[in-house]
Design a protein around this motif. Structure first.
Motif, PDB file in Angstrom:
ATOM      1  N   LYS A 211       0.839  -1.190   0.000  1.00 46.45           N
ATOM      2  CA  LYS A 211       0.000   0.000   0.000  1.00 46.45           C
ATOM      3  C   LYS A 211       0.886   1.256   0.000  1.00 46.45           C
ATOM      4  O   LYS A 211       0.654   2.219  -0.758  1.00 46.45           O
ATOM      5  CB  LYS A 211      -0.876  -0.024   1.260  1.00 46.45           C
ATOM      6  CG  LYS A 211      -2.067   0.866   1.188  1.00 46.45           C
ATOM      7  CD  LYS A 211      -3.037   0.479   2.285  1.00 46.45           C
ATOM      8  CE  LYS A 211      -4.235   1.399   2.284  1.00 46.45           C
ATOM      9  NZ  LYS A 211      -5.165   1.120   3.349  1.00 46.45           N
TER      10      LYS A 211
ATOM     11  N   VAL B 172       1.335   4.279  -2.813  1.00 44.33           N
ATOM     12  CA  VAL B 172       1.181   5.712  -2.524  1.00 44.33           C
ATOM     13  C   VAL B 172       2.411   6.473  -3.001  1.00 44.33           C
ATOM     14  O   VAL B 172       2.307   7.496  -3.702  1.00 44.33           O
ATOM     15  CB  VAL B 172       0.975   5.934  -0.998  1.00 44.33           C
ATOM     16  CG1 VAL B 172       0.974   7.419  -0.676  1.00 44.33           C
ATOM     17  CG2 VAL B 172      -0.311   5.286  -0.525  1.00 44.33           C
TER      18      VAL B 172
ATOM     19  N   THR C 121       0.655  13.321   3.420  1.00 44.63           N
ATOM     20  CA  THR C 121      -0.067  12.669   2.322  1.00 44.63           C
ATOM     21  C   THR C 121       0.002  11.152   2.461  1.00 44.63           C
ATOM     22  O   THR C 121      -1.007  10.445   2.337  1.00 44.63           O
ATOM     23  CB  THR C 121       0.548  13.082   0.962  1.00 44.63           C
ATOM     24  OG1 THR C 121       0.642  14.495   0.944  1.00 44.63           O
ATOM     25  CG2 THR C 121      -0.276  12.591  -0.203  1.00 44.63           C
TER      26      THR C 121
ATOM     27  N   GLU D  16      -3.215   8.636   3.256  1.00 43.63           N
ATOM     28  CA  GLU D  16      -3.575   7.557   2.311  1.00 43.63           C
ATOM     29  C   GLU D  16      -3.625   6.218   3.027  1.00 43.63           C
ATOM     30  O   GLU D  16      -4.534   5.421   2.832  1.00 43.63           O
ATOM     31  CB  GLU D  16      -2.535   7.477   1.177  1.00 43.63           C
ATOM     32  CG  GLU D  16      -2.642   8.596   0.160  1.00 43.63           C
ATOM     33  CD  GLU D  16      -3.840   8.409  -0.772  1.00 43.63           C
ATOM     34  OE1 GLU D  16      -4.310   7.270  -0.908  1.00 43.63           O
ATOM     35  OE2 GLU D  16      -4.298   9.409  -1.342  1.00 43.63           O
TER      36      GLU D  16
END
Ligand code: FA5
Length: 341
Positions: free
Chosen positions: A115, A119, A230, A234
């Motif tokens: 993941k 990102v 960020t 996410e």
């Protein structure tokens, strides 16, 4: 001729007694063997009156053929029976019985790591792999921790007989990556790290970190804050805040501990954040000029930030795992609960 008829009748009885290959052989010998009834009759032909020889000879031959045909038929029957018995005694496999689905799954560390990679890739970062066995130079000297520096004591190290070591942090790959890419660069490099730790619920001897570096002209702490915010928003699937506290690492100046507002209680205080509203997640800082120089990058021209996320601890938080040792353990129930269905 009468004797032949008796032999025929006798055979008809005996034929019924044949149940296996042994009795088949016995019966065959009894009638067609060297001294069998039919063979003996054939031997008699030469002693008969010439006028009777032909008809008797023909009758004996016919009897011989009849018995041979019956014996052959019996043998085929017995062989088929044997095959059927074998099939019956074999374990039966019923392909129509519904089976329980037993599917493997990705390890929770792999899931979260993937993941994070997604990102960072979407923000233009390259992904690098690091070595698990490293040189002392890359693990320490190249990140501004010379021999006898007290910072080495913070990472209790497994040394190998050949003078190399098991990397204690992903920062060990910084130097190699700077030399490989030069500046500017944006790279993340997840990896397994090893420390000779006193084990407890949050300390393992083998754990994962994910390191990142961004080097360019005019890179500042604001860029660091932006990318961390960020990335964490996410990962947690909701907007989170970050804050920096001073932290010391010889390879960054200034160095920070980055905290993330607790994604579970929104900063109000809960069990996960120990009522503080913040979670300590990621040491980071602006890359020390010495480190840039050793990596072949001119610190007068370029600056950069680096961070070393405790990936294993992030995984624990993501899945509510209360003991880090579950991640390296063999309890499949842990995997079962984090399985992506
Ligand atoms: C470092 O390892 C630095 N290399 C991080 C860094 C990189 C700082 C770049 C600045 C710039 P530290 O020893 O604090 O830092 O480890 C980083 C994270 O790894 C910790 O916050 C923690 O989440 C995780 N960690 C460290 N030791 C263990 C351990 N024994 N078990 C599990 N996780 C650990």
């Amino acid at each position: 001729m009468k004797e032949l008829e008796q032999i025929r009748t006798m055979y008809q009885h005996k034929n019924k007694d044949i149940h296996n290959l042994d009795t088949w052989n016995e019966v065959k010998n009894l009638f067609l063997g060297k001294n069998g009834y039919v063979t003996s009759c054939m031997k008699e032909i030469k002693n008969l009156d010439p006028k009777d020889r032909k008809s008797f000879g023909e009758a004996v031959n016919q009897l011989k053929n009849e018995i041979t045909v019956l014996l052959d038929k019996k043998k085929v029957e017995l062989e088929n029976l044997e095959i059927e018995e074998k099939i019956k005694s074999m374990p039966r496999l019923d392909l129509t019985i519904p089976t329980q689905e037993e599917c493997g799954s990705l390890h929770p560390v792999t899931i979260v790591q993937q993941k994070l990679i997604d990102v960072f890739r979407s923000m233009g970062f390259a992904v690098e792999d690091g070595n698990e066995i490293e040189t002392e130079y890359n693990n320490f000297e190249a990140v501004n921790i010379p021999k006898h520096h007290p910072a080495r004591d913070m990472q209790d190290t497994f040394y190998l007989n050949n003078g190399q070591l098991l990397k204690t942090h992903t920062s060990a790959s910084q130097n190699r990556i700077m030399k490989k890419y030069g500046a500017p660069l944006k790279v993340i490099f997840p990896g397994r790290c090893f420390r000779n730790e006193e084990l407890d619920a949050s300390h393992e001897n083998t754990f994962f970190q994910m390191e990142g570096m961004m080097i360019d002209k005019d890179v500042s702490i604001s860029n660091l804050i932006y990318f961390m915010k960020t990335m964490l928003s996410e990962v947690f699937g909701k907007e989170v805040n970050v804050r920096l506290r001073p932290g010391f690492f010889p390879f960054v100046e200034p160095g920070f501990e980055l905290d993330c507002s607790c994604p579970y209680c929104g900063g109000k205080g809960c069990k996960v954040c120990k009522q503080s509203g913040w979670i300590e997640l990621c040491p980071c800082g602006m890359i020390h000029p010495n480190v840039l120089t050793m990596g072949g990058i001119n610190p007068e021209e370029y600056q950069g930030f680096a961070f070393g996320l405790g990936l294993s601890r992030l995984v624990m938080m993501t899945y509510g795992i209360d003991d880090i040792r579950h991640l390296n353990g063999k309890d499949l129930k842990v995997l079962e609960q984090t399985k992506v269905k």
